[in-house]
Every structure is written in structure tokens, then in C-alpha cells.
Design a protein around this motif. Structure first.
Motif, PDB file in Angstrom:
ATOM      1  N   GLU A   1      32.243  52.947  32.177  1.00  0.00           N
ATOM      2  CA  GLU A   1      31.681  53.593  33.369  1.00  0.00           C
ATOM      3  C   GLU A   1      30.187  53.308  33.398  1.00  0.00           C
ATOM      4  OE1 GLU A   1      30.636  58.079  35.025  1.00  0.00           O
ATOM      5  OE2 GLU A   1      32.011  57.830  33.324  1.00  0.00           O
ATOM      6  N   LEU A   2      29.720  52.602  34.431  1.00  0.00           N
ATOM      7  CA  LEU A   2      28.309  52.236  34.529  1.00  0.00           C
ATOM      8  C   LEU A   2      27.501  53.431  35.022  1.00  0.00           C
ATOM      9  CD1 LEU A   2      26.207  49.991  34.241  1.00  0.00           C
ATOM     10  CD2 LEU A   2      26.640  49.386  36.621  1.00  0.00           C
ATOM     11  N   CYS A   3      26.549  53.861  34.194  1.00  0.00           N
ATOM     12  CA  CYS A   3      25.724  55.022  34.529  1.00  0.00           C
ATOM     13  C   CYS A   3      24.296  54.640  34.909  1.00  0.00           C
ATOM     14  CB  CYS A   3      25.692  56.005  33.354  1.00  0.00           C
ATOM     15  SG  CYS A   3      27.317  56.640  32.916  1.00  0.00           S
ATOM     16  N   GLY A   4      23.939  53.371  34.745  1.00  0.00           N
ATOM     17  CA  GLY A   4      22.598  52.957  35.118  1.00  0.00           C
ATOM     18  C   GLY A   4      22.347  51.496  34.789  1.00  0.00           C
ATOM     19  N   ARG A   5      21.513  50.841  35.620  1.00  0.00           N
ATOM     20  CA  ARG A   5      21.079  49.465  35.376  1.00  0.00           C
ATOM     21  C   ARG A   5      19.572  49.435  35.587  1.00  0.00           C
ATOM     22  NH1 ARG A   5      20.541  46.361  39.938  1.00  0.00           N
ATOM     23  NH2 ARG A   5      21.395  44.473  38.975  1.00  0.00           N
ATOM     24  N   TYR A   6      18.846  48.869  34.635  1.00  0.00           N
ATOM     25  CA  TYR A   6      17.389  48.939  34.648  1.00  0.00           C
ATOM     26  C   TYR A   6      16.802  47.574  34.314  1.00  0.00           C
ATOM     27  CZ  TYR A   6      18.951  53.755  34.004  1.00  0.00           C
ATOM     28  OH  TYR A   6      19.609  54.951  34.131  1.00  0.00           O
ATOM     29  N   SER A   7      15.668  47.279  34.951  1.00  0.00           N
ATOM     30  CA  SER A   7      15.017  45.994  34.720  1.00  0.00           C
ATOM     31  C   SER A   7      13.950  46.065  33.632  1.00  0.00           C
ATOM     32  CB  SER A   7      14.389  45.478  36.022  1.00  0.00           C
ATOM     33  OG  SER A   7      13.469  46.417  36.532  1.00  0.00           O
ATOM     34  N   SER A   8      13.744  47.229  33.053  1.00  0.00           N
ATOM     35  CA  SER A   8      12.799  47.361  31.936  1.00  0.00           C
ATOM     36  C   SER A   8      13.141  48.596  31.124  1.00  0.00           C
ATOM     37  CB  SER A   8      11.358  47.471  32.443  1.00  0.00           C
ATOM     38  OG  SER A   8      11.131  48.739  33.029  1.00  0.00           O
ATOM     39  N   ALA A   9      12.698  48.596  29.883  1.00  0.00           N
ATOM     40  CA  ALA A   9      12.927  49.748  29.015  1.00  0.00           C
ATOM     41  C   ALA A   9      12.125  50.956  29.500  1.00  0.00           C
ATOM     42  CB  ALA A   9      12.546  49.400  27.579  1.00  0.00           C
ATOM     43  N   ILE A  10      10.935  50.698  30.049  1.00  0.00           N
ATOM     44  CA  ILE A  10      10.101  51.781  30.578  1.00  0.00           C
ATOM     45  C   ILE A  10      10.837  52.500  31.706  1.00  0.00           C
ATOM     46  CG2 ILE A  10       7.921  52.348  31.694  1.00  0.00           C
ATOM     47  CD1 ILE A  10       7.549  51.416  28.840  1.00  0.00           C
ATOM     48  N   GLN A  11      11.452  51.721  32.584  1.00  0.00           N
ATOM     49  CA  GLN A  11      12.193  52.285  33.711  1.00  0.00           C
ATOM     50  C   GLN A  11      13.372  53.141  33.232  1.00  0.00           C
ATOM     51  OE1 GLN A  11      14.677  49.602  36.095  1.00  0.00           O
ATOM     52  NE2 GLN A  11      13.618  50.319  37.936  1.00  0.00           N
ATOM     53  N   ALA A  12      14.003  52.722  32.138  1.00  0.00           N
ATOM     54  CA  ALA A  12      15.203  53.417  31.650  1.00  0.00           C
ATOM     55  C   ALA A  12      14.890  54.624  30.778  1.00  0.00           C
ATOM     56  CB  ALA A  12      16.059  52.437  30.841  1.00  0.00           C
ATOM     57  N   MET A  13      13.671  54.712  30.302  1.00  0.00           N
ATOM     58  CA  MET A  13      13.335  55.691  29.253  1.00  0.00           C
ATOM     59  C   MET A  13      13.669  57.115  29.667  1.00  0.00           C
ATOM     60  SD  MET A  13       9.728  56.134  27.252  1.00  0.00           S
ATOM     61  CE  MET A  13       9.698  54.392  26.886  1.00  0.00           C
ATOM     62  N   GLN A  14      13.186  57.558  30.808  1.00  0.00           N
ATOM     63  CA  GLN A  14      13.399  58.940  31.209  1.00  0.00           C
ATOM     64  C   GLN A  14      14.857  59.224  31.530  1.00  0.00           C
ATOM     65  OE1 GLN A  14      10.849  60.326  34.352  1.00  0.00           O
ATOM     66  NE2 GLN A  14      11.891  62.297  34.555  1.00  0.00           N
ATOM     67  N   ALA A  15      15.494  58.295  32.236  1.00  0.00           N
ATOM     68  CA  ALA A  15      16.897  58.511  32.627  1.00  0.00           C
ATOM     69  C   ALA A  15      17.802  58.642  31.414  1.00  0.00           C
ATOM     70  CB  ALA A  15      17.363  57.364  33.516  1.00  0.00           C
ATOM     71  N   LEU A  16      17.609  57.780  30.425  1.00  0.00           N
ATOM     72  CA  LEU A  16      18.489  57.809  29.250  1.00  0.00           C
ATOM     73  C   LEU A  16      18.174  58.965  28.313  1.00  0.00           C
ATOM     74  CD1 LEU A  16      18.890  54.004  28.412  1.00  0.00           C
ATOM     75  CD2 LEU A  16      20.395  55.506  29.731  1.00  0.00           C
ATOM     76  N   SER A  17      16.947  59.473  28.366  1.00  0.00           N
ATOM     77  CA  SER A  17      16.626  60.643  27.544  1.00  0.00           C
ATOM     78  C   SER A  17      17.245  61.907  28.129  1.00  0.00           C
ATOM     79  CB  SER A  17      15.102  60.812  27.425  1.00  0.00           C
ATOM     80  OG  SER A  17      14.535  61.071  28.696  1.00  0.00           O
ATOM     81  N   GLU A  18      17.368  61.946  29.465  1.00  0.00           N
ATOM     82  CA  GLU A  18      17.960  63.112  30.122  1.00  0.00           C
ATOM     83  C   GLU A  18      19.489  63.046  30.120  1.00  0.00           C
ATOM     84  OE1 GLU A  18      16.242  63.114  33.995  1.00  0.00           O
ATOM     85  OE2 GLU A  18      14.291  63.851  33.304  1.00  0.00           O
ATOM     86  N   GLN A  19      20.024  61.840  30.285  1.00  0.00           N
ATOM     87  CA  GLN A  19      21.476  61.662  30.297  1.00  0.00           C
ATOM     88  C   GLN A  19      21.852  60.482  29.399  1.00  0.00           C
ATOM     89  OE1 GLN A  19      22.484  61.325  34.505  1.00  0.00           O
ATOM     90  NE2 GLN A  19      23.139  63.458  34.515  1.00  0.00           N
ATOM     91  N   PRO A  20      21.973  60.723  28.091  1.00  0.00           N
ATOM     92  CA  PRO A  20      22.311  59.633  27.155  1.00  0.00           C
ATOM     93  C   PRO A  20      23.678  59.033  27.473  1.00  0.00           C
ATOM     94  CG  PRO A  20      21.531  61.593  25.983  1.00  0.00           C
ATOM     95  CD  PRO A  20      21.772  61.996  27.402  1.00  0.00           C
TER      96      PRO A  20
END
Length: 245
Positions: free
Chosen positions: A29-48
């Protein structure tokens, strides 16, 4: 088993390819696609997520650096065009490593490995529940037949069990001679409490708390080296990871 996953890659083509692979894989199940680690940082910390496909070489924050910042419960599959990063990937305990260009077959190999890992972890967590139905757990000892006698063995003194065709050798602390018994490894494994003992090889079962050293893929008991086979390595790795500082 379905796994929640995310993709991080600064290359649009690679990001799109991995997204297409995920979307046609029923177990993901795809929960997110990001073009940088900075962009993904907050989203993945809130919803691992369970599984992260992570490019290594990215501007600002590399995949290797970012991998040290995400929750331990998230398993990482590194993706890169540079084979030189493989060793670094395993240093941060990556689950798998994919070298670009990535085929769907290679992608599914990583996915199947992830599913196997999570199934083993779920099994290990279930085994950590008290097994009150086992007499061995309640009494903290077992009886085995040896030399036409019944011998009582305290579980907390067992180092490891070695299988020899139809026989087993039970190696005990402070006892230079193992106890030999006519019983199969399968029967012995079923009798032992799974929260305390683990199969590491077709011919070896060890007591988890007695593992003091692992050297080059072998468990060390004094002068004896117990091999760890590939088919049992992941379950042992799950146990070890739970106790790594």
C-alpha cells in the motif's frame, strides 16, 4: 500480509518506476512518494511505514543519513545506481539492496524478503507470550531418555542442542560431557519453550540468553562454533536487533 510503504528518490523516472511497481503489487500500500529525504522527514515521522524504498545518493540529506533518523520499525530497501554503496547499506541494517535499473523481478525479491521478515517478527512476538500449555515452561525442566534412564535437565542450564541423525546431544553448562538421547530435533524443538530457545541451523537449537558472542556468522560457546544457516538467520536477527544498544 499487506505492508505500508513509501518511496524516496530525487530522480523522477526512478520515482515513477517504483511507484508503478508498488501499485501493481497487491501486498503493498503506497502511503507516500517523495523527491527528497527532507520532504519525507515530517510525513514519515508522523505516520511511519513498514517498508521504505530509499535512494542513497540525494542532495542535502543522503539516504544513508536519513536511514539513521527513521523509526526502527521501518525496514529499508536501498536503491542506487552505484554498487559501491552496498556495504554501507548493510552497515545500517538495510533489509535489501536494489541496483538501478531495477527490474520488477528484483523489486519483488525485495518485497518477498520484507514480507518474510515481518511474518517472522510477528511469529517471534507471538512466541514471547507465556506458553502456559507447555509442561516444560511450567516446571522449568524436561526429562529425556539417556542410557536406559530418565534424566532430568534444567532448562536454564542448557547451552545448545545438537542433532545427529536420530539422536541429539544436549550441551549443558559446567558439564564437559553432553547428554545423548534418542529423539528427533523436531520433537525436541516442539518441547522447548519458543520464547527461550531458537533454531539457528538444521542441526542446532540454542538458548537465546546463553548467546554471548556471534563471530562471522557463528555462535561461539567456548571453543565450539555453532553455524547459523540462511534459512534461520532472519529470526535470530530479529531477536538480536531487539537487544542491540
Amino acid at each position: 500480509m499487506n505492508l505500508r510503504c513509501a518511496i524516496i528518490d530525487d530522480e523522477p523516472l526512478a520515482l515513477g518506476l517504483l511507484e508503478s511497481y508498488v501499485r501493481k503489487t497487491p501486498s503493498l500500500e503506497l502511503c507516500g512518494r517523495y523527491s527528497s529525504a527532507i520532504q519525507a522527514m515530517q510525513a514519515l515521522s508522523e505516520q511511519p511505514v513498514d517498508l521504505l524504498f530509499l535512494d542513497i545518493q540525494m542532495p542535502e540529506l543522503s539516504g544513508l543519513e536519513f536511514s539513521r533518523m527513521i523509526p526502527e520499525s521501518t525496514r529499508i530497501v536501498f536503491t542506487t545506481a552505484f554498487g559501491q554503496y552496498a556495504l554501507d547499506g548493510y552497515k545500517v541494517n538495510a533489509l535489501h539492496y536494489l541496483l538501478k535499473p531495477i527490474s520488477y523481478n528484483d523489486f519483488m525479491e525485495a518485497v518477498n524478503k520484507a514480507i518474510q521478515w515481518f511474518e517472522l517478527r510477528r511469529k517471534a512476538e507471538g512466541n514471547n507470550q507465556p506458553a502456559v500449555s507447555s509442561p516444560a515452561v511450567i516446571n522449568d525442566y524436561i526429562y529425556v531418555k539417556s542410557d536406559y534412564k530418565l534424566v532430568q535437565i534444567e532448562l536454564n542450564k542448557i547451552l545448545y542442542i545438537e542433532g545427529l541423525k536420530d539422536y541429539i546431544k544436549i550441551h549443558i553448562e559446567d558439564n564437559p560431557r553432553p547428554i545423548l538421547s534418542l529423539v528427533s530435533m523436531k520433537a525436541m524443538e516442539e518441547k522447548l519453550p519458543a520464547d527461550r530457545f531458537i533454531r539457528v541451523h538444521r542441526s542446532f537449537i540454542v538458548q537465546k540468553q546463553k548467546i554471548k558472542m556471534i563471530d562471522k556468522g557463528r555462535i561461539v560457546f567456548g571453543k565450539e562454533y555453532i553455524p547459523i544457516s540462511d534459512s534461520y538467520k532472519q529470526e535470530l536477527q530479529i531477536y538480536v536487533n531487539e537487544h542491540i544498544i
